[in-house]
Scaffold this active site. Structure first.
Site, PDB file in Angstrom:
ATOM      1  N   ARG A  32      42.869  35.412  46.245  1.00 27.52           N
ATOM      2  CA  ARG A  32      44.223  35.928  46.328  1.00 27.52           C
ATOM      3  C   ARG A  32      44.473  36.505  47.414  1.00 27.52           C
ATOM      4  NH1 ARG A  32      43.546  39.154  40.688  1.00 27.52           N
ATOM      5  NH2 ARG A  32      43.463  37.386  39.069  1.00 27.52           N
ATOM      6  N   ARG A  36      50.173  40.167  46.360  1.00 30.91           N
ATOM      7  CA  ARG A  36      50.975  41.220  46.163  1.00 30.91           C
ATOM      8  C   ARG A  36      50.600  42.424  47.027  1.00 30.91           C
ATOM      9  NH1 ARG A  36      49.905  42.406  40.062  1.00 30.91           N
ATOM     10  NH2 ARG A  36      47.992  41.349  40.680  1.00 30.91           N
ATOM     11  N   ARG A  45      59.014  38.150  47.026  1.00 28.85           N
ATOM     12  CA  ARG A  45      59.062  38.257  45.613  1.00 28.85           C
ATOM     13  C   ARG A  45      60.500  39.254  45.268  1.00 28.85           C
ATOM     14  NH1 ARG A  45      58.627  37.730  41.462  1.00 28.85           N
ATOM     15  NH2 ARG A  45      57.288  38.865  40.383  1.00 28.85           N
ATOM     16  N   ASP A  82      49.094  28.847  40.898  1.00 22.75           N
ATOM     17  CA  ASP A  82      48.787  29.830  39.854  1.00 22.75           C
ATOM     18  C   ASP A  82      47.890  28.820  38.789  1.00 22.75           C
ATOM     19  OD1 ASP A  82      48.934  31.284  36.834  1.00 22.75           O
ATOM     20  OD2 ASP A  82      49.012  32.849  38.595  1.00 22.75           O
ATOM     21  N   TYR A 160      43.832  31.842  27.609  1.00 17.51           N
ATOM     22  CA  TYR A 160      45.346  32.221  27.866  1.00 17.51           C
ATOM     23  C   TYR A 160      46.220  31.741  27.060  1.00 17.51           C
ATOM     24  CZ  TYR A 160      44.684  34.769  32.411  1.00 17.51           C
ATOM     25  OH  TYR A 160      44.443  35.627  33.618  1.00 17.51           O
TER      26      TYR A 160
END
Length: 371
Positions: A32, A36, A45, A82, A160
């Protein structure tokens, strides 16, 4: 795309380490690493939805390069995407909710809901945006570092799709395993077939290494892991490599990351993966003993250490590299993805320390071999 269609690679440390070849220093990348915690990513974003970035090759390329531009000490890029693009390709809606993460408005509740999934998936069409982003990014990297592709593993994706998002205990998806084992295997195989085609397509588009994320592997008992995870991740490595060979494509290194599945280390090392990524609950010396040098090891620093002092970060990095103790068969990484509130300056400290300590250990090992 053929290799001659891309700029020559200037830094192949990751690829050499994955193949078990000596390296002049320990290579490093971060799960990652585009995301973020970077202010430049948060700016993007503010203007674009998460999956819009994933589905727009120019934006995916932009954010994939952000950590590479900021940290020249990184030895690999990983395409911004993703793992849940696979359920999307199968026909399920997935949203990324602020402060909550992924959300399936209509998850699979019973096996009857599998009828809502596409009977066949045109992977080249449904996931073309990922392939385009890989090709675009590979060119934009100008050979600075290799580009990694990835996918979620079947069990993690199945969980998921049934849980409808994150879960503390996965009780809904585990209910499927214990009440509907036949249908569970059917769904896992369906996911496996799509994943294999997806990964081959990534290599065809320019990916130079692949990682499979079994992020919820540790939620399974050893017995259930052997039944519902292992057969499918084993298929992925063998079938991807055989398909690449059949299609005269590069046989790229493949990494398996089964978070929490410490009990499966020996078994995983006997599959056809080149690299096993470790979480922070596994002792490096134990991992080396169990895997016996059959694979390259990757990891395994606790991501939370990046919240620590500069001294603590350096101390941990030094201890970790010393414990793995080799100038081959090791890639530095975190034991899971970098956390979103980490200070980017601490990432810089981490990476620079890896370079410094990695060189020292490599020289020491090389010197001992010459004696």
């Amino acid at each position: 795309m053929g290799e001659t269609d891309f700029p020559p690679l200037k830094n192949d440390l990751i690829l050499r380490a994955a193949r078990g070849e000596p390296t002049e220093r320990t290579p490093v990348w971060i799960m990652r690493q585009a995301g973020r915690y970077l202010p430049e990513f948060r700016q993007v974003r503010e203007q674009h939805d998460f999956f819009t970035i994933c589905r727009t090759p120019s934006l995916a390329t932009l954010v994939t390069l952000q950590p590479i531009d900021r940290y020249p000490t990184l030895d690999a890029a990983i395409i911004f995407s993703d793992i849940l693009v696979i359920p999307q390709a199968l026909g399920l809606e997935v949203e990324m909710l602020p402060g909550k993460g992924p959300h399936f408005p209509s998850p699979l509740v019973t096996p009857a809901d599998m009828a809502r999934l596409k009977s066949s998936v045109d992977v080249e069409k449904e996931l073309s945006y990922v392939f385009e982003a890989i090709t675009m990014t590979r060119k934009a990297l100008e050979g600075r570092v290799p580009l990694l592709g990835f996918s979620g593993a079947p069990w993690t994706l199945m969980a998921y799709m049934i849980e409808g998002g994150g879960s503390n205990n996965l009780h809904k998806s585990k209910t499927w395993l214990y009440r509907y084992p036949v249908e569970s295997h059917e769904l896992l195989q369906k996911l496996t077939d799509v994943i294999i085609e997806y990964l081959v397509g990534q290599v065809k588009a320019g990916a130079q290494m692949l990682q499979i994320f079994e992020s919820w592997g540790g939620e399974l008992s050893p017995q259930d892991f052997s039944t519902y995870s292992l057969p499918y991740i084993s298929q992925i490595s063998t079938r991807v490599k055989s398909t690449l060979q059949t299609q005269s494509l590069p046989i790229v290194p493949m990494t398996i990351f089964c978070k929490g599945s410490w009990y499966a280390l020996q078994t995983l090392s006997n599959l056809s993966y080149d690299v096993i990524s470790l979480d922070w609950t596994i002792d490096p010396v134990h991992a080396k003993q169990v895997t016996g040098g059959r694979v390259t090891l990757q990891g395994n620093m606790d991501p939370s250490i990046l919240y620590g002092t500069e001294e603590k970060i350096k101390e941990t990095v030094t201890g970790m590299i010393e414990a793995f103790g080799s100038n081959k068969r090791y890639i530095v990484n975190l034991g899971h993805g970098i956390l979103p509130t980490v200070d980017p300056e601490n990432v810089k400290i981490f990476l620079e320390c890896v370079h410094e300590v990695g060189r020292e250990v490599a020289k020491r090992v090389e010197g001992s071999h010459k004696k």
